[in-house]
Scaffold this active site. Structure first.
Site, mmCIF file in Angstrom:
data_model
loop_
_atom_site.group_PDB
_atom_site.id
_atom_site.type_symbol
_atom_site.label_atom_id
_atom_site.label_comp_id
_atom_site.label_asym_id
_atom_site.label_seq_id
_atom_site.Cartn_x
_atom_site.Cartn_y
_atom_site.Cartn_z
ATOM 1 N N ASP A 113 -8.112 3.841 1.519
ATOM 2 C CA ASP A 113 -7.140 4.215 2.549
ATOM 3 C C ASP A 113 -7.901 4.686 3.793
ATOM 4 O O ASP A 113 -8.612 5.693 3.738
ATOM 5 C CB ASP A 113 -6.267 5.339 1.995
ATOM 6 C CG ASP A 113 -5.144 5.722 2.938
ATOM 7 O OD1 ASP A 113 -5.186 5.292 4.109
ATOM 8 O OD2 ASP A 113 -4.241 6.444 2.498
ATOM 9 N N CYS B 261 0.867 -1.190 0.000
ATOM 10 C CA CYS B 261 0.000 0.000 0.000
ATOM 11 C C CYS B 261 0.896 1.229 0.000
ATOM 12 O O CYS B 261 2.074 1.124 -0.370
ATOM 13 C CB CYS B 261 -0.986 -0.022 1.169
ATOM 14 S SG CYS B 261 -0.233 0.013 2.810
ATOM 15 N N ARG C 256 -3.216 -0.661 5.542
ATOM 16 C CA ARG C 256 -3.843 -1.734 4.751
ATOM 17 C C ARG C 256 -2.942 -2.945 4.529
ATOM 18 O O ARG C 256 -3.343 -4.079 4.817
ATOM 19 C CB ARG C 256 -4.310 -1.169 3.396
ATOM 20 C CG ARG C 256 -5.449 -0.190 3.510
ATOM 21 C CD ARG C 256 -5.642 0.590 2.228
ATOM 22 N NE ARG C 256 -4.500 1.484 1.978
ATOM 23 C CZ ARG C 256 -4.332 2.227 0.909
ATOM 24 N NH1 ARG C 256 -5.234 2.176 -0.072
ATOM 25 N NH2 ARG C 256 -3.287 3.018 0.772
HETATM 26 P P1 4NP Z 1 -1.693 2.798 4.209
HETATM 27 O O1 4NP Z 1 -2.275 4.167 4.803
HETATM 28 O O2 4NP Z 1 -1.174 3.129 2.815
HETATM 29 O O3 4NP Z 1 -2.868 1.891 4.168
HETATM 30 O O4 4NP Z 1 -0.601 2.360 5.134
HETATM 31 C C1 4NP Z 1 -1.512 5.330 4.841
HETATM 32 C C2 4NP Z 1 -0.810 5.620 5.970
HETATM 33 C C3 4NP Z 1 -0.044 6.768 6.017
HETATM 34 C C4 4NP Z 1 0.036 7.597 4.935
HETATM 35 C C5 4NP Z 1 -0.671 7.299 3.807
HETATM 36 C C6 4NP Z 1 -1.445 6.158 3.759
HETATM 37 N N1 4NP Z 1 0.831 8.766 4.989
HETATM 38 O O5 4NP Z 1 1.085 9.361 3.935
HETATM 39 O O6 4NP Z 1 1.267 9.152 6.064
#
Ligand code: 4NP
Length: 148
Positions: free
Chosen positions: A119, A3, A9
């Site tokens: 997300d 992800c 995720r």
């Molecule tokens: P993930 O969610 O891609 O599902 O781990 C996110 C967590 C943090 C960030 C973006 C997406 N971020 O840019 O901090």
């Protein structure tokens, strides 16, 4: 499992699939990574750890890391959570065979629909529950299609 941040995720996807593989005594090397590397070394988001634990799965052993070229070479299947992840990972591939490894995870359920696992980072706990349920279904099919 890939992800953006590798804290929400993909750690859930990794943990759920690992749990099912272990339960069934199957053999597979499972890992997860993020495309942006912004959370390198961090634990999964506490909301991901919580929804996993509610469902009997401990993902606290995981640490965030960025996807590298060697992952593309090493793994047979690279599941991405959304179309943005898909484009980012596809850009790292160097052959048609590598490109074929990259799959949007919800296409295992609904082939060709390119449904995103949303997300949940900026939302509430309901978003994490929804992500868990989507990934629970997708990982059942991964086991059925690729690991049984
Ligand atoms: P993930 O969610 O891609 O599902 O781990 C996110 C967590 C943090 C960030 C973006 C997406 N971020 O840019 O901090």
């Amino acid at each position: 499992m890939v992800c953006l941040g590798n804290i929400c995720r993909s750690p859930l996807a990794h943990g759920i699939l690992q749990h099912k593989v272990d339960q069934r005594g199957l053999k597979a090397i499972i890992d997860s990574a993020g495309t942006n590397g912004l959370h390198d070394g961090e634990y999964p988001d506490s909301r991901s750890m919580e929804i996993a634990l509610i469902n009997g799965i401990d993902i606290s052993y995981q640490r965030s890391r960025q996807i590298k070229r060697r992952d593309i070479e090493y793994f047979d299947l690279i599941y991405v959570m959304d179309s943005s992840n898909y484009n980012n990972v596809l850009n790292m591939t160097e052959s048609e065979a590598e490109a074929q490894k990259v799959i949007m995870i919800m296409n295992e359920l609904e082939s060709g629909k390119n449904i995103n696992v949303p997300d949940p980072y900026y939302g509430g706990e309901e978003g994490f529950k929804n992500v868990f349920e989507m990934l629970d279904k997708a990982t059942d099919l991964i086991i059925e299609k690729h690991l049984s």
